[in-house]
Write an enzyme that holds these catalytic residues in place. Structure first.
Site, PDB file in Angstrom:
ATOM      1  N   PRO A  73      43.029  50.566  52.404  1.00 62.05           N
ATOM      2  CA  PRO A  73      44.371  50.113  52.022  1.00 62.05           C
ATOM      3  C   PRO A  73      45.458  51.123  52.402  1.00 62.05           C
ATOM      4  CG  PRO A  73      42.806  49.812  50.223  1.00 62.05           C
ATOM      5  CD  PRO A  73      42.127  50.665  51.248  1.00 62.05           C
ATOM      6  N   GLU A  74      46.419  50.671  53.182  1.00 58.68           N
ATOM      7  CA  GLU A  74      47.599  51.470  53.499  1.00 58.68           C
ATOM      8  C   GLU A  74      48.806  50.569  53.298  1.00 58.68           C
ATOM      9  OE1 GLU A  74      47.374  54.126  56.769  1.00 58.68           O
ATOM     10  OE2 GLU A  74      45.231  54.423  56.571  1.00 58.68           O
TER      11      GLU A  74
ATOM     12  N   LYS B 223      52.219  52.290  48.609  1.00 54.64           N
ATOM     13  CA  LYS B 223      50.852  51.833  48.364  1.00 54.64           C
ATOM     14  C   LYS B 223      50.665  51.299  46.947  1.00 54.64           C
ATOM     15  CE  LYS B 223      48.931  55.358  51.461  1.00 54.64           C
ATOM     16  NZ  LYS B 223      47.894  56.415  51.552  1.00 54.64           N
TER      17      LYS B 223
ATOM     18  N   ARG C 109      41.401  65.290  53.595  1.00 55.27           N
ATOM     19  CA  ARG C 109      41.175  63.948  54.125  1.00 55.27           C
ATOM     20  C   ARG C 109      40.702  64.069  55.567  1.00 55.27           C
ATOM     21  NH1 ARG C 109      44.145  59.993  51.560  1.00 55.27           N
ATOM     22  NH2 ARG C 109      42.905  58.549  52.796  1.00 55.27           N
TER      23      ARG C 109
END
Length: 268
Positions: A2-3, A51, A250
């Site tokens: 999800p972005e 988001k 990340r």
């Protein structure tokens, strides 16, 4: 993953399914909301903010959710089998007479006064897909810490809202700069916000995210998720490494030949 584009699509689906109708079922499966009941209240709108998802209902209440890495909202019709995951992963159920929205694996679920939404989204920078988009303000925030690596600056939602790990890596590739290049050394930095906007706008209505204009599934993204495979532009093996402050690392993907600047940690 999800972005900003995924969240925008999710908001559209939820809004179309729920807005304008009273809730016939409200089941919020997190301990602090166990006694909250929105049944009978009309859903006014569902809007994305970066988001974050904001489901506003009458009475001045907002259900705030965030998908993080693998959360999702699924919408089902009457009698349709729920397919979003096992029942123990369900965190929220909102139903009208016509549709049921089921939230799976939601790591963030809060109920707050609509007037207090700034407490959960007020820190965000300009939203790439929102009505508040301001490229000049986004650029000002990005350049406020010129020594910060580009990849980290792009992921910081306080600078601009909507970019996640996929777009971080793809945007750096499109601009031909290393994710480890200090953002203050990026030439023509205004290109960052221009291309970020273009990438998310191009994908907000697509089911499959594409940054290369290539329809084949294995060639839709330039570098993300392709470690060790040939760069689609030059053939050099794509590299991957963790990036970010301790505890916030990340995965980052890049081509060491196409992207100029520091090349991150040496391969192990």
């Amino acid at each position: 993953m999800p972005e900003g584009d995924t969240v925008w699509q999710t908001a559209q689906r939820l809004h179309q399914a729920l807005a304008g109708s009273p809730l016939t079922r409200s089941d919020l499966r997190v301990p602090r909301l166990a006694t909250a009941d929105l049944t009978g209240r009309q859903v006014l709108e569902v809007v994305p903010r970066g988001k974050h998802l904001l489901t506003r209902v009458e009475g001045g209440l907002t259900l705030h959710s965030h998908l993080r890495m693998d959360g999702s909202w699924q919408v089902y019709g009457p009698g349709e089998r729920w397919r979003g995951g096992p029942h123990h992963q369900i965190r929220a159920i909102l139903a009208t007479a016509a549709h049921t929205a089921v939230g799976y694996r939601l790591p963030v679920l809060d109920l707050l006064r609509t007037g207090d939404e700034d407490k959960v989204v007020g820190h965000l920078g300009p939203d790439l897909l929102g009505p508040d988009w301001d490229p000049d303000e986004a650029l000002r925030r990005l350049l406020a810490d010129p020594s910060r690596p580009l990849g980290e600056a792009l992921l910081d939602q306080r600078n601009l809202a909507g970019i996640g790990n996929v777009y971080k890596s793809e945007l750096c590739f499109v601009l031909r700069v290393s994710p480890w290049l200090p953002i203050g050394e990026v030439s023509s930095p205004e290109r960052l916000v221009v291309h970020a906007k273009k990438l998310l706008e191009a994908n907000r209505n697509r089911r499959a995210r594409v940054t290369t204009a290539e329809p084949r599934p294995d060639r839709r993204l330039w570098v993300y998720g392709r470690p060790g495979r040939p760069c689609l532009r030059c053939g050099t093996p794509v590299r991957a490494a963790d990036q970010g402050r301790a505890g916030q690392e990340r995965s980052t993907f890049w081509c060491p030949s196409c992207q100029a600047g520091p090349q991150g940690p040496a391969p192990s």
